[in-house]
Structure formats: structure tokens, C-alpha cells
Design an enzyme around this catalytic site. Structure first.
Site, short mmCIF file in Angstrom:
data_model
loop_
_atom_site.label_atom_id
_atom_site.label_comp_id
_atom_site.label_asym_id
_atom_site.label_seq_id
_atom_site.Cartn_x
_atom_site.Cartn_y
_atom_site.Cartn_z
N GLY A 20 -32.18 -4.87 8.39
CA GLY A 20 -32.95 -6.08 8.14
C GLY A 20 -34.25 -6.15 8.92
N CYS A 21 -34.50 -5.16 9.75
CA CYS A 21 -35.69 -5.14 10.63
C CYS A 21 -36.71 -4.13 10.09
CB CYS A 21 -35.27 -4.76 12.04
SG CYS A 21 -36.64 -4.45 13.17
#
Length: 114
Positions: A10-11
Site C-alpha cells: 500500500g506504500c
């Protein structure tokens, strides 16, 4: 060369680091999604030691309560225990290769160990 990335899909920075590793010829990449497979305190201690930083330097401050909890000033054992209990407190991405370990923020730090 072998490389392990302690990754959060998610980064964006973590995704970019993973893409950089995969684009590097001759690098066998192991991906550890640390939110699903949290590292042990001993492994985190080794990663930070090898990176030449204190565990609190590897704390994720953004979007966490690390500062409010006093973790930014806490001793290593306290910080490591908090990270193991709540892996969201681990700043990412951590990358380990045969040449060392880096917390790849900024992303360009990855070049030091490739």
C-alpha cells in the site's frame, strides 16, 4: 545477489523500491509483507544495527501514534516491542542485500546496497 524487502504494497515508496529491485539484473528478490508476517524483535534489531540506525529511527511517525506514545524517545527494547506488536509502526521499505541494509527513504538509498 539476494535481496529481501520488508514491504507494504500500500506504500508507493515501497512499491517503487520493489520495482527497482526487480529491474536490477542478477538480483533474486524475496518479498516479506511485514504487516502480514511481522518480523521478530531480534530480526528488527539486526536490520537496524546493520543499517547503522537506532530502532526509533525506523519508527513510522506519519499516520501513527508513535510520538503521542513517547516511542520517539523510548529505549530500543520498548520501540522494538511496540513494532512487533503493531507492525504498522515499522517505517518502510527496509531492504537487505549482501551489501547491507537500508531504510530506503528516500528511495535513492537503495543504490547504496545494490
Amino acid at each position: 545477489m539476494k535481496a529481501t524487502i520488508w514491504h507494504n504494497p500500500g506504500c508507493r515508496t515501497s512499491r517503487n523500491a520493489l520495482a527497482r529491485l526487480k529491474a536490477q539484473p542478477g538480483v533474486a528478490v524475496t518479498v516479506v509483507e511485514y504487516l502480514k508476517q511481522p518480523p521478530t524483535a531480534a530480526k528488527l534489531a539486526q536490520l537496524y544495527r546493520d543499517a547503522g540506525i537506532a530502532p526509533r529511527d525506523g519508527l513510522r511517525r506519519r499516520n501513527t501514534d508513535a510520538e503521542a506514545r513517547g516511542l520517539t524517545q523510548a529505549d530500543d527494547a520498548t520501540v522494538l516491542a511496540a513494532m512487533v506488536a503493531e507492525p504498522v509502526l515499522i517505517e518502510r521499505p527496509l531492504v537487505e542485500t549482501d551489501k547491507g541494509v537500508r531504510l530506503c527513504r528516500p528511495l535513492e538509498k537503495i543504490e547504496e546496497i545494490l
